[in-house]
Structure formats: C-alpha cells, structure tokens
Design a protein around this motif. Structure first.
Motif, short mmCIF file in Angstrom:
data_model
loop_
_atom_site.label_atom_id
_atom_site.label_comp_id
_atom_site.label_asym_id
_atom_site.label_seq_id
_atom_site.Cartn_x
_atom_site.Cartn_y
_atom_site.Cartn_z
N GLY A 22 0.80 -1.21 0.00
CA GLY A 22 0.00 0.00 0.00
C GLY A 22 0.84 1.26 0.00
N LEU A 23 1.90 1.25 0.80
CA LEU A 23 2.79 2.41 0.81
C LEU A 23 3.47 2.59 -0.54
CD1 LEU A 23 4.47 2.01 4.31
CD2 LEU A 23 2.86 3.77 3.60
N ALA A 24 3.95 1.50 -1.09
CA ALA A 24 4.62 1.58 -2.39
C ALA A 24 3.65 1.98 -3.49
CB ALA A 24 5.26 0.24 -2.73
N ALA A 25 2.43 1.48 -3.42
CA ALA A 25 1.44 1.83 -4.44
C ALA A 25 1.15 3.32 -4.43
CB ALA A 25 0.15 1.05 -4.22
N SER A 26 1.01 3.88 -3.25
CA SER A 26 0.73 5.32 -3.20
C SER A 26 1.92 6.14 -3.68
CB SER A 26 0.32 5.73 -1.79
OG SER A 26 1.37 5.47 -0.88
N PHE A 46 4.60 2.50 -14.03
CA PHE A 46 3.57 1.48 -13.83
C PHE A 46 4.16 0.08 -13.74
CE2 PHE A 46 0.82 4.86 -15.63
CZ PHE A 46 -0.01 5.00 -14.54
N SER A 47 5.24 -0.18 -14.44
CA SER A 47 5.87 -1.50 -14.31
C SER A 47 6.51 -1.65 -12.94
CB SER A 47 6.90 -1.70 -15.41
OG SER A 47 7.95 -0.76 -15.29
N ARG A 48 7.10 -0.58 -12.43
CA ARG A 48 7.68 -0.63 -11.09
C ARG A 48 6.59 -0.76 -10.03
NH1 ARG A 48 12.93 3.18 -10.86
NH2 ARG A 48 13.81 2.47 -12.81
N LEU A 49 5.46 -0.13 -10.28
CA LEU A 49 4.33 -0.25 -9.37
C LEU A 49 3.87 -1.70 -9.30
CD1 LEU A 49 2.02 1.07 -7.66
CD2 LEU A 49 0.79 1.29 -9.81
N ALA A 50 3.76 -2.34 -10.45
CA ALA A 50 3.33 -3.74 -10.49
C ALA A 50 4.34 -4.65 -9.80
CB ALA A 50 3.12 -4.17 -11.93
N ILE A 51 5.62 -4.39 -10.02
CA ILE A 51 6.66 -5.20 -9.37
C ILE A 51 6.58 -5.04 -7.86
CG2 ILE A 51 9.15 -5.39 -8.99
CD1 ILE A 51 9.53 -4.69 -11.95
N MET A 52 6.44 -3.82 -7.40
CA MET A 52 6.43 -3.56 -5.96
C MET A 52 5.20 -4.10 -5.28
SD MET A 52 8.40 -2.30 -3.80
CE MET A 52 8.19 -2.16 -2.05
N VAL A 53 4.04 -3.83 -5.83
CA VAL A 53 2.79 -4.29 -5.19
C VAL A 53 2.68 -5.81 -5.26
CG1 VAL A 53 0.28 -4.23 -5.33
CG2 VAL A 53 1.59 -2.12 -5.52
N GLY A 54 2.87 -6.36 -6.45
CA GLY A 54 2.79 -7.82 -6.59
C GLY A 54 3.86 -8.55 -5.81
N GLY A 55 5.07 -8.01 -5.83
CA GLY A 55 6.16 -8.64 -5.09
C GLY A 55 5.96 -8.57 -3.59
N SER A 56 5.47 -7.44 -3.09
CA SER A 56 5.24 -7.31 -1.65
C SER A 56 4.13 -8.25 -1.17
CB SER A 56 4.87 -5.87 -1.30
OG SER A 56 5.97 -5.03 -1.50
N LEU A 57 3.07 -8.34 -1.95
CA LEU A 57 2.00 -9.28 -1.57
C LEU A 57 2.47 -10.72 -1.67
CD1 LEU A 57 -1.12 -7.56 -3.14
CD2 LEU A 57 -0.53 -7.75 -0.73
N GLY A 58 3.28 -11.00 -2.69
CA GLY A 58 3.84 -12.35 -2.82
C GLY A 58 4.75 -12.72 -1.66
N TYR A 97 11.05 -12.65 5.34
CA TYR A 97 10.73 -11.28 4.93
C TYR A 97 11.91 -10.59 4.27
CZ TYR A 97 8.67 -6.64 5.05
OH TYR A 97 8.16 -5.42 4.69
N LEU A 98 13.10 -11.10 4.42
CA LEU A 98 14.25 -10.51 3.74
C LEU A 98 14.09 -10.56 2.22
CD1 LEU A 98 17.17 -11.73 5.99
CD2 LEU A 98 16.19 -9.45 5.85
N GLY A 99 13.20 -11.40 1.72
CA GLY A 99 12.88 -11.41 0.30
C GLY A 99 12.27 -10.09 -0.16
N GLU A 100 11.69 -9.36 0.77
CA GLU A 100 11.13 -8.04 0.43
C GLU A 100 12.24 -7.09 -0.02
OE1 GLU A 100 8.11 -5.18 0.00
OE2 GLU A 100 7.95 -7.31 0.34
N THR A 101 13.44 -7.27 0.50
CA THR A 101 14.56 -6.44 0.09
C THR A 101 14.87 -6.65 -1.39
OG1 THR A 101 15.44 -6.68 2.32
CG2 THR A 101 16.93 -5.80 0.67
N VAL A 102 14.74 -7.87 -1.86
CA VAL A 102 14.97 -8.16 -3.27
C VAL A 102 13.90 -7.46 -4.12
CG1 VAL A 102 15.08 -10.00 -5.00
CG2 VAL A 102 16.08 -10.35 -2.73
N VAL A 103 12.66 -7.51 -3.67
CA VAL A 103 11.58 -6.84 -4.40
C VAL A 103 11.82 -5.34 -4.46
CG1 VAL A 103 9.10 -6.32 -4.34
CG2 VAL A 103 9.90 -8.62 -3.86
#
Length: 146
Positions: A22-26, A46-58, A97-103
């Motif tokens: 949510g933070l990244a999306a905004s 928009f591609s970065r938005l998709a990477i961030m939102v999808g990656g964070s939820l994943g 959660y360290l995988g979030e750093t990769v995203v």
C-alpha cells in the motif's frame, strides 16, 4: 489440520505484505502519474508499481505460509510454550521477509534508501509474527484476528 494452520498463516502474511504494498502503491502511483504527465509515451512507473505491489503481496503470502508450516510442523514441546513458539515464528518470518529487500531492490533499481528502510522493518515483521503465533495455531484464549 495442516492446511488450516497454513491458511491462517497466509492470512497474517497478506496483512504483513499489504502494508509495504500500500505504501509503495501510493508512492509509485504518484511518480508514475508525474512521469506520464511529463512524457506520455513512456510509462516505466507502472511497471515498477506492479513489481512492488505484486512482489510485496507475494512475499507476504510466502512469509505467512512458511511461518504457518514451521509452526504446525514444530514439536509439541515447542509449540506449547508461548516464548519458544513466538521465537520460532519471529525467526522464520523475519528471515523470509528478507525477500522483500529483493523486491524493493528490483523496483527501485538498487536504491540504498528504500532497501535500508526495508531492512529496518524486518524486526517489526518478526515481532508481529511472534505476537500472532498463538493465533495461527489457535493456542490463545482470546478471539483471534486471523
């Protein structure tokens, strides 16, 4: 039994992943709109938005599933003790959660600030998972949020 506990873990993981998404999306939506207004033919935001939102939820789903699986597969002497169960959940969730750093690195082109902020949020995720470890296993007396 195992699938139910993992599902409860995934529910918690989605909530954990929804915060950075949510933070990244905004933030990224604002950047993407500004880029679109400046250069209408290029939409890299928009591609970065998709990477961030999808990656964070994943990553959130992965955190919840692995934490739930670790808790349900842990021995009874460990799962029965609140402090040990919380420690296990915190370590597993924090490590996953360290995988979030990769995203974040992929979405921000390796920006040090966003990656440092993500690394600093890892202990928060560990504490949240430790606190809700009893809810995932239904070992608490109160009604859980999971």
């Amino acid at each position: 039994m195992i699938a139910v506990v993992i599902r409860r873990g995934v529910r918690l993981g989605v909530r954990i992943g929804a915060v950075p998404a949510g933070l990244a999306a905004s933030l990224w939506l604002g950047v993407a709109v500004a880029q679109f207004l400046m250069k209408p033919h290029a939409l890299p935001g928009f591609s970065r938005l998709a990477i961030m939102v999808g990656g964070s939820l994943g990553v959130g789903v992965l955190v919840g599933a692995i934490t739930g699986a670790a808790l349900v597969l842990s021995p009874e002497w460990l799962a029965g003790r609140t402090s040990l169960r919380g420690l296990l959940a915190g370590i597993v969730a924090g490590t996953t959660y360290l995988g979030e750093t990769v995203v974040v690195a992929m979405a921000s082109d390796g920006g040090y600030g966003p990656m440092l902020l993500t690394l600093l949020s890892t202990p928060v995720v560990s504490v949240v998972a430790a606190v809700h470890s009893g809810d995932i296993l239904r070992r608490t007396r109160r009604k859980s949020a999971c």
